[in-house]
Motif scaffolding. Structure first.
Motif, mmCIF file in Angstrom:
data_model
loop_
_atom_site.group_PDB
_atom_site.id
_atom_site.type_symbol
_atom_site.label_atom_id
_atom_site.label_comp_id
_atom_site.label_asym_id
_atom_site.label_seq_id
_atom_site.Cartn_x
_atom_site.Cartn_y
_atom_site.Cartn_z
ATOM 1 N N GLY A 1 0.812 -1.217 0.000
ATOM 2 C CA GLY A 1 0.000 0.000 0.000
ATOM 3 C C GLY A 1 0.842 1.262 0.000
ATOM 4 O O GLY A 1 0.635 2.173 -0.815
ATOM 5 N N THR A 2 1.798 1.341 0.908
ATOM 6 C CA THR A 2 2.673 2.518 0.960
ATOM 7 C C THR A 2 3.586 2.558 -0.262
ATOM 8 O O THR A 2 3.888 3.632 -0.789
ATOM 9 C CB THR A 2 3.525 2.517 2.236
ATOM 10 O OG1 THR A 2 4.211 1.251 2.356
ATOM 11 C CG2 THR A 2 2.657 2.735 3.468
ATOM 12 N N GLY A 3 3.985 1.376 -0.712
ATOM 13 C CA GLY A 3 4.856 1.309 -1.883
ATOM 14 C C GLY A 3 4.184 1.833 -3.139
ATOM 15 O O GLY A 3 4.829 2.487 -3.970
ATOM 16 N N LEU A 4 2.882 1.570 -3.289
ATOM 17 C CA LEU A 4 2.161 2.056 -4.472
ATOM 18 C C LEU A 4 2.145 3.580 -4.526
ATOM 19 O O LEU A 4 2.259 4.173 -5.600
ATOM 20 C CB LEU A 4 0.730 1.506 -4.465
ATOM 21 C CG LEU A 4 0.575 0.036 -4.860
ATOM 22 C CD1 LEU A 4 -0.867 -0.411 -4.682
ATOM 23 C CD2 LEU A 4 1.029 -0.199 -6.296
ATOM 24 N N VAL A 5 2.011 4.208 -3.358
ATOM 25 C CA VAL A 5 2.057 5.675 -3.309
ATOM 26 C C VAL A 5 3.410 6.166 -3.814
ATOM 27 O O VAL A 5 3.497 7.129 -4.596
ATOM 28 C CB VAL A 5 1.810 6.177 -1.871
ATOM 29 C CG1 VAL A 5 1.976 7.696 -1.800
ATOM 30 C CG2 VAL A 5 0.423 5.767 -1.393
ATOM 31 N N LEU A 6 4.470 5.483 -3.391
ATOM 32 C CA LEU A 6 5.817 5.885 -3.800
ATOM 33 C C LEU A 6 6.064 5.605 -5.281
ATOM 34 O O LEU A 6 6.755 6.379 -5.954
ATOM 35 C CB LEU A 6 6.859 5.145 -2.948
ATOM 36 C CG LEU A 6 6.767 5.377 -1.433
ATOM 37 C CD1 LEU A 6 7.851 4.604 -0.706
ATOM 38 C CD2 LEU A 6 6.856 6.860 -1.099
ATOM 39 N N VAL A 7 5.488 4.515 -5.789
ATOM 40 C CA VAL A 7 5.643 4.189 -7.214
ATOM 41 C C VAL A 7 4.950 5.246 -8.072
ATOM 42 O O VAL A 7 5.476 5.659 -9.122
ATOM 43 C CB VAL A 7 5.073 2.791 -7.517
ATOM 44 C CG1 VAL A 7 4.976 2.554 -9.025
ATOM 45 C CG2 VAL A 7 5.963 1.721 -6.878
#
Length: 277
Positions: free
Chosen positions: A100-106
Motif C-alpha cells: 500500500g505505501t509502496g504504491l504511493v511511492l511508485v
C-alpha cells in the motif's frame, strides 16, 4: 496490552534503526521537500523490514533453527507465545502495508521505485524462506549492505529530488555497513547453533576471527565513506562508537553479545544524528 507488548517484541524494534536511518540520512541530505512522501517512505521502509523479520521468525522456526531457550532474543513461535496461523496473518498484514505505501511511492517515483520495492519484497522472502535462502548460504551480508544502505538512501533521495547523487550513496553505505555489523554480531553469537543447523554464515565458514576482522574493516571504512559523503564533518566521529563496539564484541560471548547488537543499532542512530547536526 500484553498482546500489544508481545507483538512489539516480535517485530524486533531493536533492529528497526537499519531501515529508518538510511531513509533519514537521505532526507537530511535532500531536505524534506515533500513531507508526505518522506513519511510514506519511512512507513514503507519499516513495513518491509518488519515483513523480513516476521518471515525470518516463521521459517527459522519451521527449520528448527530457532528453539526455546535460545541465547539470542526470544522468538515468539519457538517460545509458543503465538501460533503459526497468527504469524502468517502478521506476515500478510506487513506485506499489505508494504504494498500500500509502496504504491504511493511508485506513483511518485515511477519504475525505479517499483523495481526497488519488488526486489525488496523478493529479498525479504529469499533471506530465509527457500531451501537455498540467502542467510543459510552466507551471502546475506551483501544484500544487507545494499538494501539497508545504498538502495534505501538512493531511493529516498530520488523520491525527494527526482535524481541521485554520489554523496547519498557514500552516506547510505555507512548505514549499510553498520547494519552489516548487526548481522555479523548476530552470526558470531549463533555460530555453534548455525553450524548444527546447516546455516553457512561467514563466521561458520571461516571462523569467529574472520567475522571480527570484517568488523574492523567496517570501522576503517566508516570515516572514509563519511568524508566522501560530507567532507570533514562530525559524521567521521562515528568511528569512535564503532571501534568501541568491535572491542566489546571481542570480549563478549554468548548472550552477552545481545547488548552488542543493541549498541550496533545505536551506532547507526548516532551516525544519523551527527549527520543532522
Amino acid at each position: 496490552m500484553n498482546k500489544i507488548k508481545l507483538w512489539l517484541r516480535i517485530i524486533r524494534p531493536q533492529t528497526l534503526f537499519a531501515s529508518i536511518c538510511p531513509v533519514c540520512i537521505a532526507l537530511i541530505i535532500s531536505g524534506v521537500q515533500q513531507p508526505l512522501i518522506a513519511v510514506t517512505t519511512l512507513l514503507c521502509a519499516l513495513a518491509l523490514q518488519i515483513l523480513s523479520n516476521l518471515i525470518n521468525d516463521y521459517y527459522d522456526y519451521l527449520r528448527g533453527t530457532d528453539q526455546k531457550g535460545r541465547i539470542g532474543f526470544k522468538r515468539a513461535l519457538a517460545e509458543g507465545e503465538v501460533n503459526i496461523k497468527e504469524m502468517k496473518c502478521a506476515c500478510i498484514c506487513a506485506l499489505l502495508i508494504s504494498i500500500g505505501t509502496g504504491l504511493v511511492l511508485v506513483i511518485k517515483g515511477g519504475w525505479p521505485i517499483l523495481l526497488i520495492g519488488v526486489s525488496a519484497i523478493i529479498f525479504a522472502w529469499l533471506y530465509t524462506a527457500t531451501s537455498h535462502s540467502l542467510s543459510y548460504l552466507g551471502i546475506a551480508d551483501l544484500f544487507v549492505l545494499l538494501y539497508y544502505g545504498l538502495i534505501a538512501a538512493a531511493g529516498t533521495y530520488y523520491l525527494q529530488t527526482g535524481h541521485c547523487h554520489s554523496s547519498v550513496l557514500f552516506a547510505g553505505a555507512v548505514n549499510g555497513l553498520i547494519s552489516e555489523c548487526v548481522l555479523m554480531i548476530n552470526n558470531i553469537r549463533d555460530i555453534d547453533t548455525d553450524r548444527e543447523n546447516g546455516k553457512r554464515t561467514l563466521p561458520v565458514r571461516f571462523g569467529r576471527q574472520t567475522g571480527e576482522m570484517i568488523l574492523w574493516i567496517i570501522v576503517l571504512l566508516i570515516p572514509l565513506l563519511s568524508w566522501l559523503a560530507f567532507g570533514w564533518s562530525l559524521t567521521m566521529l562515528t568511528v569512535l562508537p564503532a571501534a568501541w563496539l568491535v572491542c566489546k564484541v571481542h570480549r563478549s560471548h554468548g548472550a552477552a553479545l545481545n547488548k552488542c547488537l543493541l549498541a550496533a543499532g545505536l551506532t547507526n542512530l548516532i551516525y544519523t544524528v551527527l549527520a543532522a547536526i
